[in-house]
Design a protein around this motif. Sequence first.
Motif, PDB file in Angstrom:
ATOM      1  N   ALA A   1       0.832  -1.212   0.000  1.00  0.00           N
ATOM      2  CA  ALA A   1       0.000   0.000   0.000  1.00  0.00           C
ATOM      3  C   ALA A   1       0.862   1.257   0.000  1.00  0.00           C
ATOM      4  CB  ALA A   1      -0.930  -0.013   1.210  1.00  0.00           C
ATOM      5  N   GLY A   2       1.862   1.275   0.878  1.00  0.00           N
ATOM      6  CA  GLY A   2       2.717   2.458   0.976  1.00  0.00           C
ATOM      7  C   GLY A   2       3.520   2.715  -0.287  1.00  0.00           C
ATOM      8  N   SER A   3       4.078   1.658  -0.860  1.00  0.00           N
ATOM      9  CA  SER A   3       4.912   1.829  -2.059  1.00  0.00           C
ATOM     10  C   SER A   3       4.071   2.258  -3.261  1.00  0.00           C
ATOM     11  CB  SER A   3       5.680   0.541  -2.376  1.00  0.00           C
ATOM     12  OG  SER A   3       4.798  -0.540  -2.626  1.00  0.00           O
ATOM     13  N   ARG A   4       2.826   1.777  -3.355  1.00  0.00           N
ATOM     14  CA  ARG A   4       1.969   2.184  -4.477  1.00  0.00           C
ATOM     15  C   ARG A   4       1.486   3.616  -4.320  1.00  0.00           C
ATOM     16  NH1 ARG A   4       4.072  -2.675  -4.472  1.00  0.00           N
ATOM     17  NH2 ARG A   4       3.692  -3.780  -6.409  1.00  0.00           N
ATOM     18  N   ILE A   5       1.186   4.019  -3.099  1.00  0.00           N
ATOM     19  CA  ILE A   5       0.793   5.409  -2.877  1.00  0.00           C
ATOM     20  C   ILE A   5       1.952   6.330  -3.263  1.00  0.00           C
ATOM     21  CG2 ILE A   5       0.267   7.120  -1.086  1.00  0.00           C
ATOM     22  CD1 ILE A   5      -1.302   4.887   0.362  1.00  0.00           C
ATOM     23  N   TRP A   6       3.158   5.980  -2.818  1.00  0.00           N
ATOM     24  CA  TRP A   6       4.338   6.777  -3.165  1.00  0.00           C
ATOM     25  C   TRP A   6       4.576   6.758  -4.670  1.00  0.00           C
ATOM     26  CZ3 TRP A   6       7.147  10.568  -1.667  1.00  0.00           C
ATOM     27  CH2 TRP A   6       8.413  10.786  -2.246  1.00  0.00           C
ATOM     28  N   HIS A   7       4.379   5.614  -5.293  1.00  0.00           N
ATOM     29  CA  HIS A   7       4.558   5.477  -6.741  1.00  0.00           C
ATOM     30  C   HIS A   7       3.625   6.439  -7.487  1.00  0.00           C
ATOM     31  CE1 HIS A   7       5.300   3.186 -10.529  1.00  0.00           C
ATOM     32  NE2 HIS A   7       4.042   3.481 -10.784  1.00  0.00           N
ATOM     33  N   VAL A   8       2.365   6.463  -7.098  1.00  0.00           N
ATOM     34  CA  VAL A   8       1.389   7.326  -7.758  1.00  0.00           C
ATOM     35  C   VAL A   8       1.743   8.794  -7.553  1.00  0.00           C
ATOM     36  CG1 VAL A   8      -1.027   8.077  -7.731  1.00  0.00           C
ATOM     37  CG2 VAL A   8      -0.478   5.634  -7.677  1.00  0.00           C
ATOM     38  N   ILE A   9       2.161   9.146  -6.344  1.00  0.00           N
ATOM     39  CA  ILE A   9       2.541  10.535  -6.067  1.00  0.00           C
ATOM     40  C   ILE A   9       3.735  10.943  -6.911  1.00  0.00           C
ATOM     41  CG2 ILE A   9       3.488  12.096  -4.319  1.00  0.00           C
ATOM     42  CD1 ILE A   9       1.835  10.560  -2.246  1.00  0.00           C
ATOM     43  N   MET A  10       4.764  10.091  -6.910  1.00  0.00           N
ATOM     44  CA  MET A  10       6.028  10.425  -7.563  1.00  0.00           C
ATOM     45  C   MET A  10       5.919  10.452  -9.079  1.00  0.00           C
ATOM     46  SD  MET A  10       9.618   8.405  -7.035  1.00  0.00           S
ATOM     47  CE  MET A  10      11.140   8.902  -7.836  1.00  0.00           C
ATOM     48  N   PHE A  11       5.217   9.475  -9.653  1.00  0.00           N
ATOM     49  CA  PHE A  11       5.222   9.327 -11.104  1.00  0.00           C
ATOM     50  C   PHE A  11       3.993   9.907 -11.800  1.00  0.00           C
ATOM     51  CE2 PHE A  11       8.232   6.064  -9.746  1.00  0.00           C
ATOM     52  CZ  PHE A  11       9.271   6.280 -10.629  1.00  0.00           C
ATOM     53  N   LEU A  12       2.947  10.227 -11.042  1.00  0.00           N
ATOM     54  CA  LEU A  12       1.742  10.734 -11.686  1.00  0.00           C
ATOM     55  C   LEU A  12       1.256  12.068 -11.107  1.00  0.00           C
ATOM     56  CD1 LEU A  12      -0.187   7.346 -12.075  1.00  0.00           C
ATOM     57  CD2 LEU A  12       0.882   8.686 -13.887  1.00  0.00           C
ATOM     58  N   ILE A  13       1.070  12.125  -9.797  1.00  0.00           N
ATOM     59  CA  ILE A  13       0.479  13.330  -9.208  1.00  0.00           C
ATOM     60  C   ILE A  13       1.408  14.532  -9.340  1.00  0.00           C
ATOM     61  CG2 ILE A  13      -0.300  14.400  -7.058  1.00  0.00           C
ATOM     62  CD1 ILE A  13      -1.486  11.727  -6.257  1.00  0.00           C
ATOM     63  N   VAL A  14       2.679  14.372  -8.966  1.00  0.00           N
ATOM     64  CA  VAL A  14       3.617  15.497  -9.070  1.00  0.00           C
ATOM     65  C   VAL A  14       3.772  15.964 -10.517  1.00  0.00           C
ATOM     66  CG1 VAL A  14       6.008  16.241  -8.730  1.00  0.00           C
ATOM     67  CG2 VAL A  14       4.842  14.934  -6.943  1.00  0.00           C
ATOM     68  N   PRO A  15       4.002  15.063 -11.482  1.00  0.00           N
ATOM     69  CA  PRO A  15       4.075  15.526 -12.879  1.00  0.00           C
ATOM     70  C   PRO A  15       2.786  16.203 -13.355  1.00  0.00           C
ATOM     71  CG  PRO A  15       5.033  13.350 -12.684  1.00  0.00           C
ATOM     72  CD  PRO A  15       4.372  13.641 -11.374  1.00  0.00           C
ATOM     73  N   LEU A  16       1.613  15.682 -12.935  1.00  0.00           N
ATOM     74  CA  LEU A  16       0.344  16.297 -13.328  1.00  0.00           C
ATOM     75  C   LEU A  16       0.174  17.677 -12.718  1.00  0.00           C
ATOM     76  CD1 LEU A  16      -2.148  13.295 -13.253  1.00  0.00           C
ATOM     77  CD2 LEU A  16      -1.656  14.763 -15.211  1.00  0.00           C
ATOM     78  N   TRP A  17       0.700  17.859 -11.530  1.00  0.00           N
ATOM     79  CA  TRP A  17       0.644  19.172 -10.885  1.00  0.00           C
ATOM     80  C   TRP A  17       1.495  20.187 -11.648  1.00  0.00           C
ATOM     81  CZ3 TRP A  17       4.596  21.462  -7.528  1.00  0.00           C
ATOM     82  CH2 TRP A  17       4.167  22.649  -6.923  1.00  0.00           C
ATOM     83  N   ILE A  18       2.614  19.698 -12.186  1.00  0.00           N
ATOM     84  CA  ILE A  18       3.515  20.583 -12.938  1.00  0.00           C
ATOM     85  C   ILE A  18       3.031  20.781 -14.369  1.00  0.00           C
ATOM     86  CG2 ILE A  18       5.875  20.815 -13.837  1.00  0.00           C
ATOM     87  CD1 ILE A  18       6.816  19.266 -11.365  1.00  0.00           C
ATOM     88  N   VAL A  19       2.615  19.692 -15.005  1.00  0.00           N
ATOM     89  CA  VAL A  19       2.149  19.737 -16.401  1.00  0.00           C
ATOM     90  C   VAL A  19       0.712  19.223 -16.428  1.00  0.00           C
ATOM     91  CG1 VAL A  19       2.563  19.002 -18.774  1.00  0.00           C
ATOM     92  CG2 VAL A  19       4.491  19.269 -17.208  1.00  0.00           C
ATOM     93  N   PRO A  20      -0.268  20.097 -16.369  1.00  0.00           N
ATOM     94  CA  PRO A  20      -1.674  19.661 -16.291  1.00  0.00           C
ATOM     95  C   PRO A  20      -2.223  19.147 -17.614  1.00  0.00           C
ATOM     96  CG  PRO A  20      -1.570  22.037 -16.404  1.00  0.00           C
ATOM     97  CD  PRO A  20      -0.139  21.559 -16.338  1.00  0.00           C
ATOM     98  N   HIS A  21      -1.507  18.204 -18.219  1.00  0.00           N
ATOM     99  CA  HIS A  21      -1.940  17.578 -19.467  1.00  0.00           C
ATOM    100  C   HIS A  21      -1.857  16.065 -19.276  1.00  0.00           C
ATOM    101  CE1 HIS A  21      -1.966  21.412 -21.558  1.00  0.00           C
ATOM    102  NE2 HIS A  21      -0.737  21.652 -21.113  1.00  0.00           N
TER     103      HIS A  21
END
Length: 269
Positions: free
Chosen positions: A201-221
């Motif tokens: 659970a922890g590694s997948r939450i971190w994975h989503v934050i690191m590889f998807l949420i942060v990039p989406l926050w920077i590049v909203p596409h």
Amino acid sequence: HNVRGANAFSYAELRERVAAVLENHKLSAFGGGRFLAKAGVIGGLTLLSYTGLMLALAFQPAWAVIPFVSFLFWTVVLQFAVMHDASHSSVSSRGWINRTLAHSLSAVGCSALLWRHKHVDSHHMYTNVPGKDPDIATEGVFRFHAGDKWRPWHRLQHIYAPLFYGLLALKWVWRDDMNDMLRNTYGMGAGQRTLGWFEIAGSRIWHVIMFLIVPLWIVPHPLWVIGGYLLFWGFLGLIVSVVFQLAHVTNVPAFPAELATGSKWAEHQ
């Protein structure tokens, strides 16, 4: 030069000889401080590459390919040169140091606990033994040895292999660990399974934050981010697959039908 003859093998003698070499050259069986320094440099360069990628996406997207390639390269190096060796307990005599470095795998979204069961305990115990070595279990997608059931699509496996190899890392993150935990593939006790679920659970939450949420926050596409995500993990899966397959699935290694135990296991290795 085995004094017992060309075909003789003694695991005990091999261990004695290795210990003698280490003692004569005043070497440790563990990586020690030099390994920790290497791990620090590799980990730092991985983090620096990721930071550079995020900054490039924010200010100069056209230059993002450079830190993208750098981040991919150092992520691979981190897993092969740090995580892998730490999972074999070769860094330090202190178990917590090995476990901490092995969790660099958790930092990208996979379970270090399940990796140890899968790779160290199963793969290295039963290398190339059908039904026991998870590295040659393909669920019918490929045919790696004569004991695998032949299917018509195997005639084309040399063509479609790169595509499926590219899916390995994504399959690992989003399917394999959960599947192994649900089926309790490696016979873990209740305590280890609980720890494993927390780690997943922890590694997948971190994975989503690191590889998807942060990039989406920077590049909203979303399409750009998802495309970059699939490209990164596709290349990662391809690299990992090729490295492992070239080491174990060639015309040189054997695929013994019986399990290797005791001294026979060591000879098999």
